[in-house]
Scaffold this motif. Structure first.
Motif, PDB file in Angstrom:
ATOM      1  N   HIS A 183      -1.993  57.105   5.581  1.00  0.00           N
ATOM      2  CA  HIS A 183      -2.428  57.103   6.974  1.00  0.00           C
ATOM      3  C   HIS A 183      -1.230  56.775   7.850  1.00  0.00           C
ATOM      4  CE1 HIS A 183      -5.354  57.056  10.199  1.00  0.00           C
ATOM      5  NE2 HIS A 183      -4.824  55.934  10.642  1.00  0.00           N
ATOM      6  N   SER A 233     -10.008  41.453   2.833  1.00  0.00           N
ATOM      7  CA  SER A 233     -10.057  42.841   2.369  1.00  0.00           C
ATOM      8  C   SER A 233      -9.859  42.970   0.872  1.00  0.00           C
ATOM      9  CB  SER A 233      -8.976  43.661   3.083  1.00  0.00           C
ATOM     10  OG  SER A 233      -9.192  43.653   4.473  1.00  0.00           O
ATOM     11  N   GLN A 282      -7.408  52.306   4.102  1.00  0.00           N
ATOM     12  CA  GLN A 282      -8.289  51.781   3.061  1.00  0.00           C
ATOM     13  C   GLN A 282      -9.626  52.532   3.044  1.00  0.00           C
ATOM     14  OE1 GLN A 282      -9.340  47.617   3.420  1.00  0.00           O
ATOM     15  NE2 GLN A 282      -9.199  47.354   1.207  1.00  0.00           N
ATOM     16  N   GLU A 283     -10.135  52.888   4.203  1.00  0.00           N
ATOM     17  CA  GLU A 283     -11.395  53.647   4.264  1.00  0.00           C
ATOM     18  C   GLU A 283     -11.240  55.030   3.650  1.00  0.00           C
ATOM     19  OE1 GLU A 283     -12.283  53.516   8.445  1.00  0.00           O
ATOM     20  OE2 GLU A 283     -13.288  51.579   8.301  1.00  0.00           O
ATOM     21  N   PRO A 309     -11.250  54.201  -0.636  1.00  0.00           N
ATOM     22  CA  PRO A 309     -11.961  52.937  -0.855  1.00  0.00           C
ATOM     23  C   PRO A 309     -11.862  52.399  -2.282  1.00  0.00           C
ATOM     24  CG  PRO A 309     -13.515  54.751  -0.645  1.00  0.00           C
ATOM     25  CD  PRO A 309     -12.156  55.299  -0.319  1.00  0.00           C
ATOM     26  N   LEU A 344      -6.835  49.451   7.805  1.00  0.00           N
ATOM     27  CA  LEU A 344      -8.255  49.637   7.516  1.00  0.00           C
ATOM     28  C   LEU A 344      -8.594  51.121   7.390  1.00  0.00           C
ATOM     29  CD1 LEU A 344     -10.887  48.096   7.108  1.00  0.00           C
ATOM     30  CD2 LEU A 344     -11.291  48.262   9.550  1.00  0.00           C
ATOM     31  N   ARG A 345      -8.023  51.950   8.240  1.00  0.00           N
ATOM     32  CA  ARG A 345      -8.276  53.402   8.156  1.00  0.00           C
ATOM     33  C   ARG A 345      -7.713  53.990   6.866  1.00  0.00           C
ATOM     34  NH1 ARG A 345      -7.303  54.689  14.550  1.00  0.00           N
ATOM     35  NH2 ARG A 345      -9.362  53.971  15.210  1.00  0.00           N
TER      36      ARG A 345
END
Length: 191
Positions: free
Chosen positions: A28, A78, A48-49, A52, A45-46
């Motif tokens: 990302h 996290s 990781q999303e 997942p 976070l993006r």
């Protein structure tokens, strides 16, 4: 994970990228006008999303965003681990440093984007090319996507088969040539 600066028409923007160290795949990236601790969390976070199932070990430098207490708490919550590089030693995060340098040299400077939106467009194209078409010597000349998705094993096995077949053809050709007498030797024998 690392942050770099991009000079777009005299204005500096922040490029934050997340790279998978094993495959060199850019998971990302975002370009923003600022890159505070909470914005770094959003970028991470993006990433990781998008993946997942991954349980990453984050490597970063000691920038203020990465040493902030809120960021440390975010990492713990996290389920990630965080390793910070040695101060003033960018080689500790060399894979991402190299990517940022290549991006600036091969994308930003030659294409000279005129706006933030234009920069996001050209960087997006570059990252897509980098991930899916560019062969990397450090990962045996396969693409980051092939490495990330495990196709590199099959690609390398097919290469090895082709190389062995070529070696065998050369051996056979060399043996045939070495057993055939030269034309002059044949003429002397006949006279």
């Amino acid at each position: 994970m690392d942050i770099s600066y991009l000079n777009i028409q005299g204005t500096f923007y922040y490029l934050c990228s997340v790279l998978d160290g094993c495959s060199r795949f850019i998971l990302h990236w975002e370009i923003r006008e600022s890159m505070k601790e909470d914005e770094v969390e959003v970028v991470l976070l993006r990433a990781q999303e998008a993946y997942p199932e991954a349980k990453p070990r984050l490597i970063s430098d000691n920038g203020p965003q990465f040493v902030a207490n809120d960021f440390k708490a975010f990492i713990r919550e996290s389920g990630m681990t965080h390793v910070r590089t040695s101060p003033y030693y960018p080689q500790s995060n060399g894979k991402l440093e190299r990517f940022h340098g290549s991006l600036k040299r091969e994308c930003i400077r030659p294409q000279t984007p005129l706006s933030l939106e234009d920069a996001q467009r050209v960087v997006g194209k570059y990252v897509e090319h980098y991930n899916t078409r560019r062969l990397h010597s450090a990962i045996d000349y396969v693409t980051p996507q092939d490495r990330l998705e495990g196709r590199h094993v099959q690609i390398l096995a097919e290469r090895d088969e082709k190389l062995e077949a070529a070696r065998e053809r050369r051996r056979t050709t060399h043996q045939k040539q070495s057993f055939q007498p030269s034309q002059k030797m044949a003429e002397k024998a006949n006279s």
